[in-house]
Design an enzyme around this catalytic site. Structure first.
Site, PDB file in Angstrom:
ATOM      1  N   PRO A 184       0.790  -1.230   0.000  1.00  0.00           N
ATOM      2  CA  PRO A 184       0.000   0.000   0.000  1.00  0.00           C
ATOM      3  C   PRO A 184       0.824   1.283   0.000  1.00  0.00           C
ATOM      4  CG  PRO A 184      -0.083  -1.060   2.153  1.00  0.00           C
ATOM      5  CD  PRO A 184       0.562  -2.038   1.203  1.00  0.00           C
ATOM      6  N   ASN A 185       0.299   2.253  -0.728  1.00  0.00           N
ATOM      7  CA  ASN A 185       0.841   3.621  -0.836  1.00  0.00           C
ATOM      8  C   ASN A 185       2.067   3.727  -1.746  1.00  0.00           C
ATOM      9  OD1 ASN A 185      -0.987   5.090   1.015  1.00  0.00           O
ATOM     10  ND2 ASN A 185      -0.092   3.753   2.563  1.00  0.00           N
TER      11      ASN A 185
ATOM     12  N   ARG B  83       4.842  11.044  -2.599  1.00  0.00           N
ATOM     13  CA  ARG B  83       4.632  10.638  -1.212  1.00  0.00           C
ATOM     14  C   ARG B  83       5.896  10.918  -0.378  1.00  0.00           C
ATOM     15  NH1 ARG B  83       4.829   4.424   1.008  1.00  0.00           N
ATOM     16  NH2 ARG B  83       4.201   4.946   3.116  1.00  0.00           N
TER      17      ARG B  83
ATOM     18  N   TYR C  90      11.110   8.952   0.959  1.00  0.00           N
ATOM     19  CA  TYR C  90      11.100   7.927  -0.090  1.00  0.00           C
ATOM     20  C   TYR C  90      11.733   8.374  -1.408  1.00  0.00           C
ATOM     21  CZ  TYR C  90       7.982   5.640   3.185  1.00  0.00           C
ATOM     22  OH  TYR C  90       7.465   5.053   4.310  1.00  0.00           O
TER      23      TYR C  90
ATOM     24  N   ASN D 202       8.072  -5.526  -1.419  1.00  0.00           N
ATOM     25  CA  ASN D 202       8.041  -4.410  -0.477  1.00  0.00           C
ATOM     26  C   ASN D 202       6.636  -4.425   0.120  1.00  0.00           C
ATOM     27  OD1 ASN D 202       7.938  -2.092   0.998  1.00  0.00           O
ATOM     28  ND2 ASN D 202       9.010  -0.835  -0.503  1.00  0.00           N
TER      29      ASN D 202
ATOM     30  N   ALA E 185       3.357  -0.934   4.645  1.00  0.00           N
ATOM     31  CA  ALA E 185       2.838  -0.944   6.021  1.00  0.00           C
ATOM     32  C   ALA E 185       2.459  -2.345   6.499  1.00  0.00           C
ATOM     33  CB  ALA E 185       1.632  -0.012   6.115  1.00  0.00           C
TER      34      ALA E 185
ATOM     35  N   HIS F  14       4.598  -4.452   9.060  1.00  0.00           N
ATOM     36  CA  HIS F  14       4.593  -4.282  10.508  1.00  0.00           C
ATOM     37  C   HIS F  14       3.310  -4.779  11.169  1.00  0.00           C
ATOM     38  CE1 HIS F  14       7.855  -1.766   9.194  1.00  0.00           C
ATOM     39  NE2 HIS F  14       7.024  -0.952   8.556  1.00  0.00           N
TER      40      HIS F  14
ATOM     41  N   ASP G 286       1.922 -15.228   6.337  1.00  0.00           N
ATOM     42  CA  ASP G 286       1.521 -16.623   6.113  1.00  0.00           C
ATOM     43  C   ASP G 286       1.536 -16.955   4.620  1.00  0.00           C
ATOM     44  OD1 ASP G 286       1.267 -17.026   8.804  1.00  0.00           O
ATOM     45  OD2 ASP G 286      -0.929 -16.995   8.824  1.00  0.00           O
TER      46      ASP G 286
ATOM     47  N   GLU H  68      12.893  -9.297   0.863  1.00  0.00           N
ATOM     48  CA  GLU H  68      12.097  -8.175   1.383  1.00  0.00           C
ATOM     49  C   GLU H  68      12.879  -6.884   1.151  1.00  0.00           C
ATOM     50  OE1 GLU H  68      11.339  -8.675   5.572  1.00  0.00           O
ATOM     51  OE2 GLU H  68      10.675  -6.596   5.835  1.00  0.00           O
TER      52      GLU H  68
ATOM     53  N   HIS I  37      12.862  -2.545   1.496  1.00  0.00           N
ATOM     54  CA  HIS I  37      12.298  -1.271   1.952  1.00  0.00           C
ATOM     55  C   HIS I  37      13.144  -0.142   1.393  1.00  0.00           C
ATOM     56  CE1 HIS I  37       9.611  -3.334   4.629  1.00  0.00           C
ATOM     57  NE2 HIS I  37      10.626  -4.102   4.979  1.00  0.00           N
ATOM     58  N   ILE I  38      12.479   0.858   0.875  1.00  0.00           N
ATOM     59  CA  ILE I  38      13.184   2.009   0.297  1.00  0.00           C
ATOM     60  C   ILE I  38      13.904   2.785   1.407  1.00  0.00           C
ATOM     61  CG2 ILE I  38      12.806   4.224  -0.865  1.00  0.00           C
ATOM     62  CD1 ILE I  38      10.355   2.774  -2.245  1.00  0.00           C
TER      63      ILE I  38
ATOM     64  N   ARG J 226      13.842   4.862  11.890  1.00  0.00           N
ATOM     65  CA  ARG J 226      12.598   5.640  11.896  1.00  0.00           C
ATOM     66  C   ARG J 226      11.828   5.334  13.185  1.00  0.00           C
ATOM     67  NH1 ARG J 226       9.602   4.908   6.371  1.00  0.00           N
ATOM     68  NH2 ARG J 226       8.436   6.665   7.269  1.00  0.00           N
TER      69      ARG J 226
HETATM   70  C1  DQA Z   1       8.446   1.029   3.435  1.00  0.00           C
HETATM   71  C2  DQA Z   1       8.614   1.259   4.944  1.00  0.00           C
HETATM   72  C3  DQA Z   1       7.312   1.002   5.678  1.00  0.00           C
HETATM   73  O1  DQA Z   1       7.492   1.221   7.069  1.00  0.00           O
HETATM   74  C4  DQA Z   1       6.234   1.945   5.177  1.00  0.00           C
HETATM   75  O2  DQA Z   1       5.000   1.635   5.802  1.00  0.00           O
HETATM   76  C5  DQA Z   1       6.096   1.938   3.699  1.00  0.00           C
HETATM   77  C6  DQA Z   1       7.300   1.851   2.872  1.00  0.00           C
HETATM   78  C7  DQA Z   1       9.711   1.412   2.646  1.00  0.00           C
HETATM   79  O3  DQA Z   1       9.801   1.036   1.493  1.00  0.00           O
HETATM   80  O4  DQA Z   1      10.603   2.082   3.193  1.00  0.00           O
HETATM   81  O5  DQA Z   1       5.009   2.120   3.165  1.00  0.00           O
HETATM   82  O6  DQA Z   1       8.196  -0.346   3.216  1.00  0.00           O
END
Ligand code: DQA
Length: 142
Positions: free
Chosen positions: A9-10, A17, A22, A73, A76, A79, A86, A97, A99-100, A106
């Site tokens: 998401p997002n 954003r 990011y 990725n 959210a 977490h 699963d 996995e 994360h940007i 953080r």
């Molecule tokens: C994220 C880090 C996550 O904590 C956050 O909720 C995201 C992006 C990252 O790519 O840094 O949406 O996965």
């Protein structure tokens, strides 16, 4: 060989954003970066993004059924989602996995990932380069 790059998401809003967190790379740029990395390596790369958890679960189930390696990725869901974890547990090919941002420098709640324990490796804090590195790793080893 094919690598799936799945985004939670997002992440479709990359570029606008929270650019201080990011960066200014747009989602379209990210897709191009991943596809270009695949072309360079001779690997088919398919990039997807969803804001809907059920859709992500379906994609992970499909990857499990087809034995595809995945760059994920989870955004959210990292977490908070036992369901995404699963689904990741059912994958038969490696999962990386990504994360940007560096989630470890953080907020406290971003330090725990439900996904990391079922991933082969984790890349965090290297911006969108993390995706290219993850694809490179899977192309070499999966
Ligand atoms: C994220 C880090 C996550 O904590 C956050 O909720 C995201 C992006 C990252 O790519 O840094 O949406 O996965």
């Amino acid at each position: 060989m094919k690598v799936l790059v799945l985004n939670g998401p997002n992440l479709g809003r990359l570029g606008t954003r929270e650019p201080d967190v990011y960066g200014r790379t747009t989602y379209a740029d990210l897709v191009e970066l991943c596809e270009a990395t695949g072309r360079e390596l001779g690997v088919e790369v398919e990039v997807r993004q969803t804001d809907f958890e059920g859709e992500m679960l379906g994609w992970l189930h499909g990857a499990a059924d087809e034995g595809l390696p995945v760059v994920l990725n989870p955004a959210a869901w990292t977490h908070c989602s036992v369901a995404v974890r699963d689904a990741c547990s059912q994958l038969t090919a490696p999962l990386v996995e990504v994360h940007i941002s560096n989630v470890h420098k953080r907020e406290e709640f971003r330090r725990h990932s439900y996904i990391s324990e079922v991933a082969e490796g984790v890349i965090a804090g290297l911006g969108v380069d993390g995706y290219a590195l993850a694809i490179r790793h899977l192309a070499a080893t999966a």
